[in-house]
Design an enzyme around this catalytic site. Structure first.
Site, PDB file in Angstrom:
ATOM      1  N   LYS A  82       0.901  -1.185   0.008  1.00  0.00           N
ATOM      2  CA  LYS A  82      -0.048  -0.094   0.002  1.00  0.00           C
ATOM      3  C   LYS A  82       1.064   1.234  -0.003  1.00  0.00           C
ATOM      4  O   LYS A  82       2.010   0.988   0.649  1.00  0.00           O
ATOM      5  CB  LYS A  82      -0.850  -0.129   1.324  1.00  0.00           C
ATOM      6  CG  LYS A  82      -2.060   0.894   1.249  1.00  0.00           C
ATOM      7  CD  LYS A  82      -2.818   0.577   2.752  1.00  0.00           C
ATOM      8  CE  LYS A  82      -3.996   1.682   2.890  1.00  0.00           C
ATOM      9  NZ  LYS A  82      -4.703   1.392   4.061  1.00  0.00           N
ATOM     10  N   SER A 136      -9.674   1.033   3.065  1.00  0.00           N
ATOM     11  CA  SER A 136      -8.951   2.002   2.185  1.00  0.00           C
ATOM     12  C   SER A 136      -7.707   1.276   1.378  1.00  0.00           C
ATOM     13  O   SER A 136      -7.205   1.901   0.697  1.00  0.00           O
ATOM     14  CB  SER A 136      -8.009   2.980   3.289  1.00  0.00           C
ATOM     15  OG  SER A 136      -7.220   2.382   4.099  1.00  0.00           O
ATOM     16  N   SER A 157      -9.720  -1.543   7.156  1.00  0.00           N
ATOM     17  CA  SER A 157      -9.081  -1.374   5.989  1.00  0.00           C
ATOM     18  C   SER A 157      -8.355  -2.436   5.313  1.00  0.00           C
ATOM     19  O   SER A 157      -8.115  -2.416   3.986  1.00  0.00           O
ATOM     20  CB  SER A 157      -8.117  -0.036   5.810  1.00  0.00           C
ATOM     21  OG  SER A 157      -9.091   1.113   5.570  1.00  0.00           O
TER      22      SER A 157
END
Ligand code: GLN
Length: 485
Positions: A78, A153, A177
């Site tokens: 990420k 997310s 997330s």
């Protein structure tokens, strides 16, 4: 050659047997990303040259017999993890040109085990969101239906695994997330116990809730990834100095004789009937595998979402104060003094959701409101944590849905932040309690969208949780389906 349907363990075997080189594997991975990412937008940055150099080095190491847990295997992280020499945007315009001078501890640990980092994955700006629509790099599309969100997310981290762009990724989970996008994309995602994985070098959103977590196509690979990143780090004072078990060696433990609790507050009226059906079937599978299913209560569940959004926003407003145009990234300055420069930089650099949270968080922390909101939320948080500890006196694990609905359409909820916040209702409580939890596939909706199952484990009992997830995966074949792209 087609490599994207191999697991980490299969890749390791082939690499060690000399049937495959890391350079070929990495090239195939980069090609797959290029062929599919026009549609998905899972990557913010591709590190082609760095990856090919790391792959060549891995091939040398393999030849010399020096292999780690991930030697030669392409992995992506990420874009919230600091990576030396490769930009870290956190999905924000304000960090668009930011290059960190160091690697996050989790990234160092991946590299120490020989992983080839191929790129940085799309995400909601500063990890604030449940749909990956709040990204300066644009929305991510769900590989199962590109008109739908992948969840957030860590939407890029989940979509990339589901689409076979990479075999495993790292995400972060502050309120769900890792688990919610894993559920929406039909992959396995795990949020470790707070303190299990170092947060050093991970851009902070809400420091008392943030945890690094792996995503992969199956439970075994997820366990392997957790083993690589877990462990005490003197650079993160909240990481906990306790032994990291061998998650792989213990995977076969099964669930016979285990007590699994169903928190009654999680089986609510608003639950999508297809999700209820899939979760009920999973409960039956666990019964057949020899687990004892009991009802439990987590009485303060109703307060979780409000409590989370107060604490997360308060911490975010403080953490994000550092983006002032002086020390990191973007600066806008038309000569109206220091305050003017701050205002212009932050107005131009942050997206709407981030601004909303900074304002609400600042309000909750301001004098006169601190006691009424922030302090009260902290007290409620303690009650929520106690609910879990009490439930764990009766049971070994808790079983719940991950999200109240399957992946929704892109654009469907952008104008309704409150509705979006409610989509985290089943994942948030474990972040508040600090305990571990994971999501793995347990079915599909009639529209062909994946449905995830959540197991919640005792603090630092990732091992037991992984065993139970593995037992389910062995008994079913939900994780074998792949989206057509
Ligand atoms: N969706 C939640 C939020 O918007 C959780 C985000 C996360 O876990 N980073 O805050």
């Amino acid at each position: 050659m087609k490599f994207h349907d191999l697991t980490i363990q299969e890749m390791r075997q082939k690499l060690r047997a000399g049937d495959l080189t890391s350079v070929d594997l990495t090239k195939a991975c980069l090609e797959r990303i290029k062929a599919t990412d026009g549609e998905l937008n899972a990557f913010i940055t591709l590190c082609e040259d760095e990856a090919l150099a790391a792959a060549a080095e891995a091939d040398q190491q393999i030849k010399a017999g020096n292999t780690g847990m991930l030697t030669g295997i392409p992995i992506a992280v990420k874009d919230i993890f600091n990576t030396l020499d490769v930009r870290t945007t956190c999905g924000s315009k304000i960090l668009d040109n930011y290059i960190s001078p160091y690697d996050a501890t989790a990234v160092i640990k991946l590299r120490e085990q020989g992983a080839v980092i191929v790129g940085k994955l799309n995400m909601d700006e500063f990890a604030m969101g449940s749909s990956n629509e709040n990204s300066a790099a644009g929305a991510v599309h769900n590989p199962w239906d590109t008109e739908r969100v992948p969840g957030g997310s860590s939407g890029g981290s989940a979509a990339a695994v589901a689409a076979g762009q990479v075999v495993a990724t790292l995400g972060t989970d502050t309120g769900g997330s890792v688990r919610q996008p894993a559920s929406h994309c039909g992959v396995v995602g795990l949020k470790p116990t707070y303190g299990r994985v170092s947060r050093y070098g991970v851009v902070a959103f809400a420091s008392s809730l943030d945890q690094v977590g792996p995503l992969a196509g199956n439970v075994e690979d997820c366990a392997l990834m957790l083993g690589v990143v877990a462990g005490y780090d003197p650079a993160d004072s909240t990481s906990v100095d306790c032994p990291v078990p061998d998650y792989l060696e213990n995977l076969n433990g099964g669930v016979a004789g285990k007590k699994i609790g169903l928190p009654q507050e999680y089986f609510i009226d608003g639950l999508d009937p297809e999700i209820k059906q899939a979760v009920d079937a999973a409960i039956e599978t666990y019964r057949q595998l020899g687990a004892e299913i009991v009802e439990v209560s987590l009485p303060h569940t109703d307060y979780s979402v409000a409590c989370y959004y107060l604490i997360a926003m308060a911490e975010a407003s403080s953490n994000l104060a550092r983006y002032d145009g002086v020390r990191f990234g973007l600066r806008r300055d038309s000569g109206e003094g220091l305050t003017g420069m701050y205002q212009q930089t932050r107005s131009a650099g942050f997206g709407d959701e981030v601004k909303r949270r900074i304002m609400l968080g600042t309000y909750a922390l301001s004098s006169g409101y601190y006691d009424a909101y922030y302090l009260k939320a902290q007290k409620v948080r303690t009650l929520i944590r106690k609910d879990f500890l009490k439930a764990f006196e009766q049971v070994d694990l808790l079983l719940t849905p991950v999200a109240p609905t399957p992946a929704f359409k892109i654009g469907e909820m952008v104008d309704d932040p409150l509705q979006m916040y409610l989509s985290d209702i089943f994942t948030i409580p474990t972040n508040l309690a600090g305990t571990c939890a994971m999501s793995f596939p347990c079915g599909f909706s009639t529209d062909g969208l994946p449905i995830g199952l959540q197991l919640i484990g005792k603090p630092f009992a990732e091992n037991e949780m992984l065993q139970a997830a593995y037992a389910f995966e062995q008994a079913t074949d939900w994780n074998k389906r792949v989206p057509e792209l």
